[in-house]
Scaffold this motif. Sequence first.
Motif, mmCIF file in Angstrom:
data_model
loop_
_atom_site.group_PDB
_atom_site.id
_atom_site.type_symbol
_atom_site.label_atom_id
_atom_site.label_comp_id
_atom_site.label_asym_id
_atom_site.label_seq_id
_atom_site.Cartn_x
_atom_site.Cartn_y
_atom_site.Cartn_z
ATOM 1 N N SER A 1 5.711 3.080 -23.878
ATOM 2 C CA SER A 1 7.005 2.389 -23.852
ATOM 3 C C SER A 1 6.928 1.132 -23.003
ATOM 4 O O SER A 1 7.348 0.049 -23.426
ATOM 5 C CB SER A 1 8.087 3.328 -23.324
ATOM 6 O OG SER A 1 8.255 4.449 -24.163
ATOM 7 N N CYS A 2 6.399 1.269 -21.787
ATOM 8 C CA CYS A 2 6.317 0.124 -20.886
ATOM 9 C C CYS A 2 5.448 -0.980 -21.474
ATOM 10 O O CYS A 2 5.799 -2.167 -21.415
ATOM 11 C CB CYS A 2 5.776 0.559 -19.530
ATOM 12 S SG CYS A 2 6.879 1.652 -18.600
ATOM 13 N N LYS A 3 4.304 -0.615 -22.052
ATOM 14 C CA LYS A 3 3.422 -1.613 -22.658
ATOM 15 C C LYS A 3 4.082 -2.317 -23.835
ATOM 16 O O LYS A 3 3.823 -3.500 -24.097
ATOM 17 C CB LYS A 3 2.129 -0.949 -23.125
ATOM 18 C CG LYS A 3 1.158 -0.582 -22.009
ATOM 19 C CD LYS A 3 -0.131 -0.017 -22.601
ATOM 20 C CE LYS A 3 -1.177 0.259 -21.542
ATOM 21 N NZ LYS A 3 -2.441 0.767 -22.145
ATOM 22 N N ALA A 4 4.946 -1.608 -24.542
ATOM 23 C CA ALA A 4 5.615 -2.190 -25.706
ATOM 24 C C ALA A 4 6.797 -3.068 -25.319
ATOM 25 O O ALA A 4 7.297 -3.828 -26.147
ATOM 26 C CB ALA A 4 6.074 -1.085 -26.656
ATOM 27 N N GLY A 5 7.265 -2.954 -24.071
ATOM 28 C CA GLY A 5 8.372 -3.782 -23.626
ATOM 29 C C GLY A 5 9.699 -3.074 -23.521
ATOM 30 O O GLY A 5 10.765 -3.708 -23.553
ATOM 31 N N ALA B 1 -3.481 -2.095 -14.980
ATOM 32 C CA ALA B 1 -4.533 -2.617 -15.848
ATOM 33 C C ALA B 1 -3.944 -3.467 -16.967
ATOM 34 O O ALA B 1 -4.494 -4.529 -17.314
ATOM 35 C CB ALA B 1 -5.349 -1.468 -16.433
ATOM 36 N N GLN B 2 -2.824 -3.026 -17.541
ATOM 37 C CA GLN B 2 -2.177 -3.780 -18.620
ATOM 38 C C GLN B 2 -1.721 -5.144 -18.120
ATOM 39 O O GLN B 2 -1.937 -6.162 -18.783
ATOM 40 C CB GLN B 2 -0.984 -2.990 -19.163
ATOM 41 C CG GLN B 2 -0.094 -3.736 -20.135
ATOM 42 C CD GLN B 2 -0.754 -3.998 -21.479
ATOM 43 O OE1 GLN B 2 -1.827 -3.459 -21.765
ATOM 44 N NE2 GLN B 2 -0.131 -4.831 -22.301
ATOM 45 N N ARG B 3 -1.092 -5.196 -16.961
ATOM 46 C CA ARG B 3 -0.588 -6.467 -16.433
ATOM 47 C C ARG B 3 -1.727 -7.402 -16.061
ATOM 48 O O ARG B 3 -1.596 -8.621 -16.187
ATOM 49 C CB ARG B 3 0.330 -6.191 -15.243
ATOM 50 C CG ARG B 3 1.650 -5.554 -15.668
ATOM 51 C CD ARG B 3 2.487 -5.069 -14.519
ATOM 52 N NE ARG B 3 3.700 -4.406 -15.007
ATOM 53 C CZ ARG B 3 4.177 -3.259 -14.552
ATOM 54 N NH1 ARG B 3 3.539 -2.622 -13.561
ATOM 55 N NH2 ARG B 3 5.266 -2.737 -15.059
#
Length: 324
Positions: A32-36, A65-67
């Motif tokens: 969810s967080c990665k998708a926005g 890591a994503q950020r």
Amino acid sequence: MPIPASFRGTMRVPAIAAPMFLVSGPELVIASCKAGVAGTFPALNARPAAQLEAWLTQIDRALVAQRAAAPEAACAPYGVNLILHPSNKRLEEDLATIVRHRVPFVITSLGHPGEVVKAVHAYGGLVFSDIVHAYHAKKAAAAGVDGIIAVASGAGGHAGTQSVVSLIREIREFWDGVLIASGSISDGAAIRAVEVLGADFAYMGTRFIATREAMAQEAYKQMIVDCGASEIVYTDVISGTNANFLWPSLEQAGFERSQLLAGHAKGKLHDLADEARAWRDVWSAGQGVATIHDVPTVAELVDRLEAEYLTACSQPASPALIGR
């Protein structure tokens, strides 16, 4: 709109994937967080309590890591839901773990949030309190919360009975902080609709049950796809507090619909070992099932929500207006 700094520029749609008992876990939160969309989970889903540490570590590492890998991409904050009822013997331990990890926001349910506000504000986090009546919203505001989650009729889980239109407008008469709307929100148009009413974010539960990353059983996800709003039953027989459930799952557990609607099946809970088992075997959902027809990945779902939301935002005023 009173959007907190930690949320600004991190999201593709103004929505929070609500914490759902036995459904929300680290995979759903991270996706969810990665998708926005802001991802959340109930602390009690991490069993035993020591697992909460592992889950928070997993989420923290994945989002850091994503950020780092895509600093310009949307990556929303995450939150953890705490049950404040005296029956929650883990509350003190779970709160300490949350503070240690500096969880960006905490959602409180079923109790006074004052002590949680002190602990979370001490490290700069936010506290959102879920309520079903304006009376409880006023108490939460007095306790110093940063946001109020208005759980209206038609929501999954322990929903209220007041319409989302009425509840949001009533709360906005006295509250100018973050306001989050819950109740039958399953697409981007509904997200925009509650935003127009005065909400800053939509709170979406049922739509995220029917995603690949949710911990729900496959049969549960399929039941959400198969059911319509008429198959949502509002009853207190599972936990003693009214909540919305999918009728086919109640029927499979041996309930009779006439008894549920008349309030005559209260003893049935004793046939289910405890509340956790009850919610495992009897599945909750909101009236938003009416427009849920598939089980996509979270990324696919958020792509769709964004397109629907932007379309709704671009709608012109009614041609019925004079001069239009």
